[in-house]
Design an enzyme around this catalytic site. Structure first.
Site, short mmCIF file in Angstrom:
data_model
loop_
_atom_site.label_atom_id
_atom_site.label_comp_id
_atom_site.label_asym_id
_atom_site.label_seq_id
_atom_site.Cartn_x
_atom_site.Cartn_y
_atom_site.Cartn_z
N ARG A 1 0.87 -8.14 13.76
CA ARG A 1 0.19 -7.11 12.98
C ARG A 1 -0.85 -7.73 12.05
O ARG A 1 -1.92 -7.17 11.83
CB ARG A 1 1.21 -6.30 12.16
CG ARG A 1 2.00 -5.34 13.02
CD ARG A 1 3.32 -4.98 12.39
NE ARG A 1 3.20 -4.20 11.17
CZ ARG A 1 4.02 -4.30 10.13
NH1 ARG A 1 5.02 -5.15 10.14
NH2 ARG A 1 3.86 -3.54 9.08
N ARG B 1 11.83 -6.52 3.00
CA ARG B 1 11.59 -5.09 2.76
C ARG B 1 12.69 -4.20 3.34
O ARG B 1 13.11 -4.36 4.48
CB ARG B 1 10.24 -4.68 3.36
CG ARG B 1 9.96 -3.20 3.19
CD ARG B 1 8.52 -2.87 3.26
NE ARG B 1 7.90 -3.19 4.55
CZ ARG B 1 6.61 -2.99 4.81
NH1 ARG B 1 5.83 -2.50 3.88
NH2 ARG B 1 6.12 -3.30 5.98
N ARG C 1 -7.96 1.91 10.91
CA ARG C 1 -7.57 0.50 11.05
C ARG C 1 -8.61 -0.30 11.81
O ARG C 1 -8.49 -1.52 11.88
CB ARG C 1 -6.25 0.41 11.82
CG ARG C 1 -5.01 0.30 10.96
CD ARG C 1 -3.83 0.31 11.88
NE ARG C 1 -2.66 -0.34 11.39
CZ ARG C 1 -1.74 0.22 10.62
NH1 ARG C 1 -1.91 1.43 10.19
NH2 ARG C 1 -0.65 -0.44 10.29
N ARG D 1 12.69 -1.87 8.80
CA ARG D 1 11.83 -1.41 9.89
C ARG D 1 11.87 -2.37 11.06
O ARG D 1 11.92 -3.58 10.87
CB ARG D 1 10.38 -1.30 9.38
CG ARG D 1 10.09 0.05 8.76
CD ARG D 1 8.79 0.07 8.03
NE ARG D 1 7.69 -0.57 8.75
CZ ARG D 1 6.42 -0.51 8.34
NH1 ARG D 1 6.10 0.14 7.24
NH2 ARG D 1 5.48 -1.10 9.03
N LYS E 1 0.81 -1.21 0.00
CA LYS E 1 0.00 0.00 0.00
C LYS E 1 0.85 1.26 0.00
O LYS E 1 0.43 2.26 -0.58
CB LYS E 1 -1.07 -0.01 1.09
CG LYS E 1 -0.60 0.19 2.50
CD LYS E 1 -1.80 0.17 3.43
CE LYS E 1 -1.45 -0.29 4.83
NZ LYS E 1 -0.40 0.46 5.50
P1 AMP Z 1 2.14 1.02 9.01
O1 AMP Z 1 3.32 1.77 8.48
O2 AMP Z 1 0.84 1.53 8.46
O3 AMP Z 1 2.28 -0.47 8.88
O4 AMP Z 1 2.07 1.33 10.58
C1 AMP Z 1 3.13 1.00 11.45
C2 AMP Z 1 2.66 1.03 12.89
O5 AMP Z 1 2.16 2.34 13.23
C3 AMP Z 1 1.50 0.09 13.21
O6 AMP Z 1 1.92 -1.22 13.45
C4 AMP Z 1 0.92 0.78 14.47
O7 AMP Z 1 1.74 0.52 15.60
C5 AMP Z 1 1.06 2.25 14.14
N1 AMP Z 1 -0.16 2.78 13.47
C6 AMP Z 1 -0.25 3.15 12.14
N2 AMP Z 1 -1.49 3.56 11.84
C7 AMP Z 1 -2.22 3.46 12.99
C8 AMP Z 1 -3.57 3.71 13.32
N3 AMP Z 1 -4.47 4.12 12.41
N4 AMP Z 1 -3.97 3.51 14.61
C9 AMP Z 1 -3.10 3.08 15.53
N5 AMP Z 1 -1.81 2.78 15.28
C10 AMP Z 1 -1.35 2.97 14.02
#
Ligand code: AMP
Length: 220
Positions: free
Chosen positions: A174, A128, A89, A163, A14
Site C-alpha cells: 500500500r 493499530r 488516490r 484490519r 487520517k
Molecule cells: P483505506 O481505509 O483508505 O486505507 O483503504 C483500504 C483499502 O480500500 C485500500 O487499500 C484499497 O484496497 C481500497 N480503497 C480505498 N479507497 C480507494 C480508492 N479511492 N480507490 C480504490 N481503492 C480504494
C-alpha cells in the site's frame, strides 16, 4: 460548505483527524476504505471482489469507486460539507473527482497532506486496532492510545479487531502504491493552490490544531 480532503500514506492518522474534523464541524466522514470494507462483507460477486482486493492491498476498480462516491456525495447530509478520506488516490481519480464536483455543484474545498516518515508508519500499522462497533481507533504500540483493557473499546465496550491489511507485507504494498500513484495528485492540488502541508509526526492534538487553524482561518 466545508469540504475537506485528506491525502496521507496508510496509517498516517487520517482516519483520526477526519473524525476530529467531522465532530467539530458536524459534517459527515466519507471514507472509501470504510464504504468498501462494508461492501466486502456482502455475500455477492461484488463483495468477494472487494474483499480479495482489500486483502491484497491493491486498489478497487475505478468505475466501482466513482459510482460509490457520487452516490454518497449526493446525499442530503453532504450539503453543508464533508470530509473525504481515501479518495482520490490517483491522478485519474482526482480528475474524475473534479467532474463529480462540477456535476453536483460542489467546490473542492481544502486539501490536507499529512506528511510522516515511513519508520513511524510501520510501527503504527502493526499496532493499530479498531472497534468493530463504533470504529474508534487504538494503537497497542503506543502508551497514549492503548485501550485500557486489551481488545476492548474504552468508549463503547465493543471488540477491537486488526484490519486484514494491517500487516507489513500489505503495508509495503500500500505504501509503494501510495508513493507512485498519489504523488502526482499532490502536484495537481498544489497547482490549484488548495493544498496545505501538515506535519503528521506530532501528537494527535497538535496535528489537529494545524488543520483546524487552517480551516477556521480560511472560513472566517
Ligand atoms: P483505506 O481505509 O483508505 O486505507 O483503504 C483500504 C483499502 O480500500 C485500500 O487499500 C484499497 O484496497 C481500497 N480503497 C480505498 N479507497 C480507494 C480508492 N479511492 N480507490 C480504490 N481503492 C480504494
Amino acid at each position: 460548505m466545508i469540504n475537506i480532503m485528506f491525502i496521507a500514506p496508510p496509517a498516517a492518522g487520517k482516519g483520526t483527524q477526519s473524525d476530529l474534523v467531522t465532530s467539530k464541524y458536524n459534517i459527515p466522514h466519507i471514507s472509501t476504505g470504510d464504504i468498501l470494507r462494508d461492501i466486502s462483507k456482502e455475500d455477492s460477486e461484488l463483495g468477494s471482489y472487494v474483499l480479495e482486493t482489500l486483502s491484497s492491498g491493491g486498489l478497487v476498480k475505478d468505475e466501482i469507486t466513482y459510482k460509490l462516491i457520487e452516490n454518497r456525495l449526493k446525499k442530503a447530509d453532504c450539503k453543508n460539507g464533508y470530509v473525504i478520506d481515501g479518495f482520490p488516490r490517483t491522478l485519474d481519480q482526482a480528475i474524475e473527482y473534479d467532474k463529480i464536483l462540477e456535476k453536483l455543484n460542489y467546490s473542492i474545498g481544502k486539501v490536507f497532506l499529512i506528511e510522516i516518515s515511513k519508520d513511524v508508519l510501520e510501527k503504527r500499522v502493526t499496532g493499530r486496532r479498531i472497534c468493530e462497533n463504533c470504529k474508534a481507533i487504538y494503537n497497542i504500540n503506543n502508551e497514549e492510545s492503548k485501550p485500557l483493557v486489551e481488545s476492548v473499546c474504552d468508549l463503547c465496550g465493543g471488540r477491537l479487531y486488526q484490519r486484514k491489511d494491517d500487516n507489513i507485507e500489505a503495508f509495503n504494498n500500500r505504501y509503494g502504491s501510495y508513493i507512485s500513484k498519489t504523488e502526482p495528485i499532490i502536484k495537481y492540488y498544489e497547482n490549484k493552490k488548495v493544498l496545505y502541508k501538515i506535519d503528521g509526526n506530532k501528537p494527535i492534538e497538535k496535528v489537529f490544531k494545524q488543520i483546524d487553524d487552517i480551516i477556521s482561518e480560511v472560513d472566517s
